[in-house]
Write a protein that holds these residues in place. Structure first.
Motif, PDB file in Angstrom:
ATOM      1  N   ASN A   1       0.816  -1.219   0.000  1.00 30.06           N
ATOM      2  CA  ASN A   1       0.000   0.000   0.000  1.00 30.06           C
ATOM      3  C   ASN A   1       0.847   1.266   0.000  1.00 30.06           C
ATOM      4  O   ASN A   1       0.375   2.337  -0.400  1.00 30.06           O
ATOM      5  CB  ASN A   1      -0.938   0.016   1.213  1.00 30.06           C
ATOM      6  CG  ASN A   1      -2.031  -1.041   1.113  1.00 30.06           C
ATOM      7  OD1 ASN A   1      -2.444  -1.405   0.011  1.00 30.06           O
ATOM      8  ND2 ASN A   1      -2.490  -1.540   2.246  1.00 30.06           N
TER       9      ASN A   1
ATOM     10  N   GLN B   1       1.056   3.006  -3.388  1.00 26.82           N
ATOM     11  CA  GLN B   1      -0.134   3.789  -3.748  1.00 26.82           C
ATOM     12  C   GLN B   1      -0.154   5.121  -2.992  1.00 26.82           C
ATOM     13  O   GLN B   1      -0.535   6.160  -3.552  1.00 26.82           O
ATOM     14  CB  GLN B   1      -1.406   2.983  -3.443  1.00 26.82           C
ATOM     15  CG  GLN B   1      -1.442   1.609  -4.091  1.00 26.82           C
ATOM     16  CD  GLN B   1      -1.207   1.645  -5.590  1.00 26.82           C
ATOM     17  OE1 GLN B   1      -1.693   2.545  -6.284  1.00 26.82           O
ATOM     18  NE2 GLN B   1      -0.462   0.676  -6.106  1.00 26.82           N
ATOM     19  N   MET B   2       0.248   5.097  -1.733  1.00 27.22           N
ATOM     20  CA  MET B   2       0.291   6.331  -0.933  1.00 27.22           C
ATOM     21  C   MET B   2       1.308   7.318  -1.508  1.00 27.22           C
ATOM     22  O   MET B   2       1.061   8.534  -1.561  1.00 27.22           O
ATOM     23  CB  MET B   2       0.637   5.997   0.516  1.00 27.22           C
ATOM     24  CG  MET B   2      -0.413   5.167   1.235  1.00 27.22           C
ATOM     25  SD  MET B   2      -1.960   6.062   1.477  1.00 27.22           S
ATOM     26  CE  MET B   2      -1.453   7.271   2.706  1.00 27.22           C
TER      27      MET B   2
ATOM     28  N   ASN C   1       2.216   7.489  -4.621  1.00 29.58           N
ATOM     29  CA  ASN C   1       1.702   8.012  -5.889  1.00 29.58           C
ATOM     30  C   ASN C   1       0.556   8.996  -5.701  1.00 29.58           C
ATOM     31  O   ASN C   1       0.336   9.867  -6.550  1.00 29.58           O
ATOM     32  CB  ASN C   1       1.266   6.868  -6.802  1.00 29.58           C
ATOM     33  CG  ASN C   1       0.933   7.375  -8.190  1.00 29.58           C
ATOM     34  OD1 ASN C   1       1.769   8.002  -8.840  1.00 29.58           O
ATOM     35  ND2 ASN C   1      -0.292   7.141  -8.634  1.00 29.58           N
ATOM     36  N   GLU C   2      -0.179   8.867  -4.606  1.00 27.27           N
ATOM     37  CA  GLU C   2      -1.236   9.853  -4.344  1.00 27.27           C
ATOM     38  C   GLU C   2      -0.642  11.253  -4.207  1.00 27.27           C
ATOM     39  O   GLU C   2      -1.288  12.251  -4.527  1.00 27.27           O
ATOM     40  CB  GLU C   2      -2.012   9.479  -3.082  1.00 27.27           C
ATOM     41  CG  GLU C   2      -2.995   8.337  -3.298  1.00 27.27           C
ATOM     42  CD  GLU C   2      -3.847   8.071  -2.067  1.00 27.27           C
ATOM     43  OE1 GLU C   2      -3.889   8.945  -1.173  1.00 27.27           O
ATOM     44  OE2 GLU C   2      -4.465   6.985  -2.005  1.00 27.27           O
ATOM     45  N   ILE C   3       0.598  11.313  -3.745  1.00 30.44           N
ATOM     46  CA  ILE C   3       1.305  12.590  -3.622  1.00 30.44           C
ATOM     47  C   ILE C   3       2.011  12.947  -4.923  1.00 30.44           C
ATOM     48  O   ILE C   3       1.925  14.071  -5.413  1.00 30.44           O
ATOM     49  CB  ILE C   3       2.326  12.531  -2.465  1.00 30.44           C
ATOM     50  CG1 ILE C   3       1.592  12.378  -1.127  1.00 30.44           C
ATOM     51  CG2 ILE C   3       3.208  13.778  -2.441  1.00 30.44           C
ATOM     52  CD1 ILE C   3       2.495  12.072   0.049  1.00 30.44           C
TER      53      ILE C   3
ATOM     54  N   ASP D   1       1.538  11.712  -8.039  1.00 33.02           N
ATOM     55  CA  ASP D   1       0.663  11.737  -9.219  1.00 33.02           C
ATOM     56  C   ASP D   1       1.458  11.399 -10.489  1.00 33.02           C
ATOM     57  O   ASP D   1       1.415  12.116 -11.493  1.00 33.02           O
ATOM     58  CB  ASP D   1       0.002  13.114  -9.357  1.00 33.02           C
ATOM     59  CG  ASP D   1      -1.162  13.098 -10.352  1.00 33.02           C
ATOM     60  OD1 ASP D   1      -1.729  12.007 -10.572  1.00 33.02           O
ATOM     61  OD2 ASP D   1      -1.462  14.157 -10.931  1.00 33.02           O
TER      62      ASP D   1
ATOM     63  N   SER E   1      10.364   7.828  -7.169  1.00 33.61           N
ATOM     64  CA  SER E   1       9.111   8.514  -7.509  1.00 33.61           C
ATOM     65  C   SER E   1       9.395   9.823  -8.218  1.00 33.61           C
ATOM     66  O   SER E   1      10.300  10.576  -7.839  1.00 33.61           O
ATOM     67  CB  SER E   1       8.297   8.777  -6.229  1.00 33.61           C
ATOM     68  OG  SER E   1       7.044   9.335  -6.545  1.00 33.61           O
TER      69      SER E   1
ATOM     70  N   SER F   1       6.133   6.188 -10.391  1.00 34.73           N
ATOM     71  CA  SER F   1       6.453   5.793  -9.016  1.00 34.73           C
ATOM     72  C   SER F   1       6.628   4.284  -9.049  1.00 34.73           C
ATOM     73  O   SER F   1       5.772   3.563  -9.579  1.00 34.73           O
ATOM     74  CB  SER F   1       5.332   6.179  -8.050  1.00 34.73           C
ATOM     75  OG  SER F   1       5.288   7.584  -7.865  1.00 34.73           O
TER      76      SER F   1
ATOM     77  N   ILE G   1       5.590  10.901   3.307  1.00 32.33           N
ATOM     78  CA  ILE G   1       4.141  11.054   3.442  1.00 32.33           C
ATOM     79  C   ILE G   1       3.807  12.262   4.318  1.00 32.33           C
ATOM     80  O   ILE G   1       2.960  13.096   3.956  1.00 32.33           O
ATOM     81  CB  ILE G   1       3.524   9.776   4.035  1.00 32.33           C
ATOM     82  CG1 ILE G   1       3.772   8.564   3.124  1.00 32.33           C
ATOM     83  CG2 ILE G   1       2.023   9.975   4.274  1.00 32.33           C
ATOM     84  CD1 ILE G   1       3.249   8.710   1.721  1.00 32.33           C
TER      85      ILE G   1
ATOM     86  N   ASN H   1       4.401  15.516   2.620  1.00 32.70           N
ATOM     87  CA  ASN H   1       3.674  15.657   1.355  1.00 32.70           C
ATOM     88  C   ASN H   1       4.609  15.683   0.145  1.00 32.70           C
ATOM     89  O   ASN H   1       4.449  16.464  -0.782  1.00 32.70           O
ATOM     90  CB  ASN H   1       2.796  16.907   1.363  1.00 32.70           C
ATOM     91  CG  ASN H   1       1.677  16.822   0.322  1.00 32.70           C
ATOM     92  OD1 ASN H   1       1.114  15.740   0.110  1.00 32.70           O
ATOM     93  ND2 ASN H   1       1.385  17.939  -0.332  1.00 32.70           N
TER      94      ASN H   1
END
Length: 361
Positions: A49, A52-53, A55-57, A59, A283, A288, A326, A329
């Motif tokens: 996971n 994915q976290m 890549n949420e930052i 993008d 990333s 990422s 994370i 950010n």
């Protein structure tokens, strides 16, 4: 990286069904012994996971997980070390593996054939262990003959190697897989060079029925506890059903079963750890990505996983821990808060590091 986890066990215990579930394959898994003859290879994404976290930052345009290989190996029977069943071919396939997932049937079902005609998980486990030990004993005896010649010629290292082999044979004499805790680093390196079967890292998969009244789990759980072996109970049939559903249907089924995630995820991650592997991340706007390295890898070695030029021309590595990436950010926030640090060639990569390598060739 070419690391393989072999799935082994007696015939008809659920190995191929587990392999199909893990790899989302469709190899035959029939209700008769030796359905699998040739080993089947599948490459699977390692669930994480954290990627994915990240890549949420970030993008990124692409998200690429790391992978590992699983191999479905034909079933072993008593006497395999002497050529019974698929015998030597089976043992040769195991020798090529880096770690083993041993599937043990732990449920009664008169409609599912058992090669010995009875359900006894502990006996099944001991059968496999003994065949691995018997095959290794033959390898060790052959090596001892060679060492005796070297010892007669005055080879001091051969004397040390002979003592290691005698210690191994003593450990195996009780019918249990040998633990290497009592050996030092140099001795373990020699043992690994022998490519023994019984010293490979092993994870037990207890294959259960969804009808709990049919399950026989206590003895094998006690064995695992007494011998410091990790065991994962799984209803392999249900895991196979889950693996063939789309995400929405899978989530609904998991909720119905009262599960947060498929047990398969735990099995894949346990196999990953069994191989003594860990993950670092890169990333940026384009991608990422998760990368696999051995634990305690130095920064240049980790860079070499991406490309040999990165290792050859390594200058330094910009490191951000996953938690800092994370909480800050992303990279810009980590730089602002002083959480990005520069590390050199002696830096030991940590699981979860987000890394940007500097190199010049």
């Amino acid at each position: 990286m070419g690391f393989k986890c072999g799935i082994l066990g007696l015939p008809n215990v659920g190995k191929s069904t587990l392999f199909n579930a893990i790899t989302k394959s469709a190899i035959p898994a029939e209700n008769f012994p030796f359905c699998t003859i040739e080993p089947n290879l599948g490459i699977v994404n390692v669930p994480d996971n954290r990627l994915q976290m990240i890549n949420e930052i970030a993008d990124s345009e692409k998200v690429i997980p790391t992978t590992m290989s699983f191999v479905d190996i034909a079933g072993l029977v008593k006497g395999a070390s002497k050529g019974e069943g698929l015998g030597n071919a089976f043992l040769s396939n195991i020798r090529e593996m880096n770690a083993l997932l041993h599937v043990v049937r732990c449920f009664d079902d008169e409609n599912v054939i058992h090669v010995d005609g009875k359900i006894n998980p502990l006996s099944d486990l001991e059968t496999i262990n003994l065949e691995l030990i018997f095959a290794d004993a033959e390898v060790l005896d052959k090596r001892l003959l060679k060492l005796e010649k070297l010892i007669r010629s005055g080879d001091a290292q051969a004397v040390k190697d002979q003592a290691i082999i005698h210690s191994l044979k003593e450990l195996m004499s009780g019918g249990l897989l040998p633990k290497l805790d009592s050996f030092n680093e140099e001795e373990i390196a020699f043992i690994n060079s022998l490519t023994l079967l019984s010293t490979k890292p092993m994870l037990l998969i207890a294959n259960l029925s969804d009808d709990q009244s049919k399950n026989k789990l206590e003895d094998i759980q006690k064995y695992a506890a007494d011998n410091s072996v990790h065991i994962i109970p799984a209803v392999v049939k249900i895991e196979h059903e889950l693996a063939n559903l789309d995400e929405e249907e899978q989530n609904e089924y998991l909720e119905l079963l009262g599960m947060d995630e498929p047990v398969l995820n735990k099995i894949i991650l346990a196999g990953y750890r069994l191989l003594n592997l860990e993950t670092y991340f890169t990333s940026g706007p384009k991608e990422s990505r998760a990368w696999t390295v051995h634990k305690n890898s130095l920064a240049p070695q980790a860079a070499g996983v991406i490309h040999t030029d990165f290792e050859r021309g390594f200058i330094k590595a910009e490191i951000i821990s996953y938690d800092d990436f994370i909480s800050c950010n992303g990279e810009a926030g980590a730089k602002r808060d002083g959480k990005l640090r520069l590390e050199g060639k002696e830096y030991i990569v940590k699981d979860g590091d987000v890394i940007h390598f500097k190199f010049n060739v």
